[in-house]
Design a protein around this motif. Structure first.
Motif, PDB file in Angstrom:
ATOM      1  N   GLY A 117      16.034  34.435  31.888  1.00 40.08           N
ATOM      2  CA  GLY A 117      16.816  35.312  32.463  1.00 40.08           C
ATOM      3  C   GLY A 117      17.149  36.455  31.838  1.00 40.08           C
ATOM      4  N   GLY A 118      17.346  35.940  30.639  1.00 40.91           N
ATOM      5  CA  GLY A 118      17.831  37.029  29.527  1.00 40.91           C
ATOM      6  C   GLY A 118      18.265  36.459  28.177  1.00 40.91           C
ATOM      7  N   TYR A 119      19.435  36.939  27.717  1.00 34.30           N
ATOM      8  CA  TYR A 119      19.911  36.327  26.230  1.00 34.30           C
ATOM      9  C   TYR A 119      21.484  36.313  26.577  1.00 34.30           C
ATOM     10  CZ  TYR A 119      15.317  37.290  24.501  1.00 34.30           C
ATOM     11  OH  TYR A 119      14.077  37.083  24.352  1.00 34.30           O
ATOM     12  N   VAL A 120      21.917  35.276  25.812  1.00 32.63           N
ATOM     13  CA  VAL A 120      23.476  35.071  25.936  1.00 32.63           C
ATOM     14  C   VAL A 120      24.034  34.744  24.417  1.00 32.63           C
ATOM     15  CG1 VAL A 120      23.384  32.805  26.497  1.00 32.63           C
ATOM     16  CG2 VAL A 120      25.440  33.880  27.052  1.00 32.63           C
ATOM     17  N   THR A 121      25.289  35.239  24.209  1.00 28.39           N
ATOM     18  CA  THR A 121      26.037  34.827  22.937  1.00 28.39           C
ATOM     19  C   THR A 121      27.306  34.477  23.528  1.00 28.39           C
ATOM     20  OG1 THR A 121      24.925  36.171  21.387  1.00 28.39           O
ATOM     21  CG2 THR A 121      26.884  35.550  20.800  1.00 28.39           C
ATOM     22  N   SER A 122      27.998  33.258  23.198  1.00 32.05           N
ATOM     23  CA  SER A 122      29.118  32.896  23.634  1.00 32.05           C
ATOM     24  C   SER A 122      30.146  32.798  22.577  1.00 32.05           C
ATOM     25  CB  SER A 122      29.078  31.651  24.072  1.00 32.05           C
ATOM     26  OG  SER A 122      28.100  31.373  25.097  1.00 32.05           O
ATOM     27  N   TYR A 123      31.380  33.289  22.888  1.00 33.41           N
ATOM     28  CA  TYR A 123      32.553  33.459  21.802  1.00 33.41           C
ATOM     29  C   TYR A 123      33.904  32.653  22.098  1.00 33.41           C
ATOM     30  CZ  TYR A 123      30.014  37.706  20.300  1.00 33.41           C
ATOM     31  OH  TYR A 123      29.049  38.571  19.774  1.00 33.41           O
TER      32      TYR A 123
ATOM     33  N   ASP B 278      30.618  30.993  19.314  1.00 30.27           N
ATOM     34  CA  ASP B 278      30.623  29.721  19.849  1.00 30.27           C
ATOM     35  C   ASP B 278      28.944  29.245  20.052  1.00 30.27           C
ATOM     36  OD1 ASP B 278      31.963  27.136  21.012  1.00 30.27           O
ATOM     37  OD2 ASP B 278      30.984  27.455  22.847  1.00 30.27           O
ATOM     38  N   GLU B 279      28.475  30.025  20.377  1.00 33.82           N
ATOM     39  CA  GLU B 279      26.623  29.897  20.498  1.00 33.82           C
ATOM     40  C   GLU B 279      26.184  31.111  20.211  1.00 33.82           C
ATOM     41  OE1 GLU B 279      23.778  27.511  23.581  1.00 33.82           O
ATOM     42  OE2 GLU B 279      25.406  28.806  24.488  1.00 33.82           O
ATOM     43  N   ASP B 280      25.265  31.049  19.042  1.00 32.31           N
ATOM     44  CA  ASP B 280      24.462  32.090  18.682  1.00 32.31           C
ATOM     45  C   ASP B 280      23.411  32.807  20.033  1.00 32.31           C
ATOM     46  OD1 ASP B 280      25.226  33.202  16.202  1.00 32.31           O
ATOM     47  OD2 ASP B 280      23.971  31.978  15.264  1.00 32.31           O
ATOM     48  N   TRP B 281      23.229  34.056  19.699  1.00 34.64           N
ATOM     49  CA  TRP B 281      22.126  34.791  20.694  1.00 34.64           C
ATOM     50  C   TRP B 281      21.046  33.919  20.848  1.00 34.64           C
ATOM     51  CZ3 TRP B 281      17.329  37.067  19.909  1.00 34.64           C
ATOM     52  CH2 TRP B 281      17.042  38.250  20.779  1.00 34.64           C
TER      53      TRP B 281
ATOM     54  N   THR C 211      22.720  39.279  28.768  1.00 39.17           N
ATOM     55  CA  THR C 211      21.883  40.607  28.982  1.00 39.17           C
ATOM     56  C   THR C 211      20.651  39.792  29.868  1.00 39.17           C
ATOM     57  OG1 THR C 211      20.280  40.036  27.107  1.00 39.17           O
ATOM     58  CG2 THR C 211      22.163  41.663  26.731  1.00 39.17           C
ATOM     59  N   ILE C 212      20.209  40.757  30.692  1.00 38.44           N
ATOM     60  CA  ILE C 212      19.084  40.199  31.608  1.00 38.44           C
ATOM     61  C   ILE C 212      17.940  40.963  31.145  1.00 38.44           C
ATOM     62  CG2 ILE C 212      18.172  40.427  33.974  1.00 38.44           C
ATOM     63  CD1 ILE C 212      21.159  40.060  34.896  1.00 38.44           C
TER      64      ILE C 212
ATOM     65  N   ALA D 244      21.707  34.797  39.393  1.00 33.93           N
ATOM     66  CA  ALA D 244      22.051  33.627  38.593  1.00 33.93           C
ATOM     67  C   ALA D 244      23.236  34.057  37.462  1.00 33.93           C
ATOM     68  CB  ALA D 244      20.834  33.268  37.525  1.00 33.93           C
ATOM     69  N   MET D 245      23.024  35.286  37.123  1.00 39.13           N
ATOM     70  CA  MET D 245      24.195  35.599  36.173  1.00 39.13           C
ATOM     71  C   MET D 245      25.616  35.506  36.713  1.00 39.13           C
ATOM     72  SD  MET D 245      24.880  38.983  33.754  1.00 39.13           S
ATOM     73  CE  MET D 245      25.255  39.956  35.332  1.00 39.13           C
ATOM     74  N   ILE D 246      25.553  36.254  37.716  1.00 37.79           N
ATOM     75  CA  ILE D 246      27.015  36.443  38.524  1.00 37.79           C
ATOM     76  C   ILE D 246      27.351  34.865  39.181  1.00 37.79           C
ATOM     77  CG2 ILE D 246      28.141  37.008  40.814  1.00 37.79           C
ATOM     78  CD1 ILE D 246      26.248  39.602  40.521  1.00 37.79           C
ATOM     79  N   ALA D 247      26.484  33.905  39.581  1.00 37.67           N
ATOM     80  CA  ALA D 247      26.739  32.773  40.147  1.00 37.67           C
ATOM     81  C   ALA D 247      27.525  31.780  38.770  1.00 37.67           C
ATOM     82  CB  ALA D 247      25.539  31.941  40.568  1.00 37.67           C
TER      83      ALA D 247
END
Length: 103
Positions: free
Chosen positions: A41-47, A25-28, A61-62, A79-82
């Motif tokens: 904060g880190g990196y995210v990829t959404s599926y 859904d959203e690349d790294w 990732t953080i 922030a990740m958990i919230a």
């Protein structure tokens, strides 16, 4: 889960996106803390599953945390958990502009 780069590299491509059932859904990309778009904060990829209206899984990732995320990077861990518990998107990181002038 929280893991190391070695584990991240092994499982990052775990989802088979070639058959169209699960799509990226959203690349790294880098994400930031909600309080400042200039603190990475880190990196995210959404599926997302084929018929889903929004992303259903975020691989997060953080940055620079090692394996003891809550101890080494408490603001990022919170922030990740919230974001996860609130079902919120991970804010987009904006690199700060350098105030130094080149001569």
């Amino acid at each position: 889960g929280i893991n190391s780069f070695r584990t991240q590299d092994k499982y990052f491509n775990y989802f088979d996106t070639s058959n169209g059932d699960i799509n990226i859904d959203e690349d790294w990309r880098p994400w930031t803390l909600g309080t400042s778009h200039h603190r990475m904060g880190g990196y995210v990829t959404s599926y997302r599953a084929r018929n889903a209206s929004q992303a259903q899984f975020h691989f997060v990732t953080i940055r620079g945390s090692g394996h003891m995320v809550p101890e080494n990077k408490p603001p990022m861990a919170l922030a990740m958990i919230a974001n996860f518990l609130g079902n919120n998107e991970f804010p987009i990181y904006e690199a700060p502009h350098s105030s130094r002038r080149r001569q």
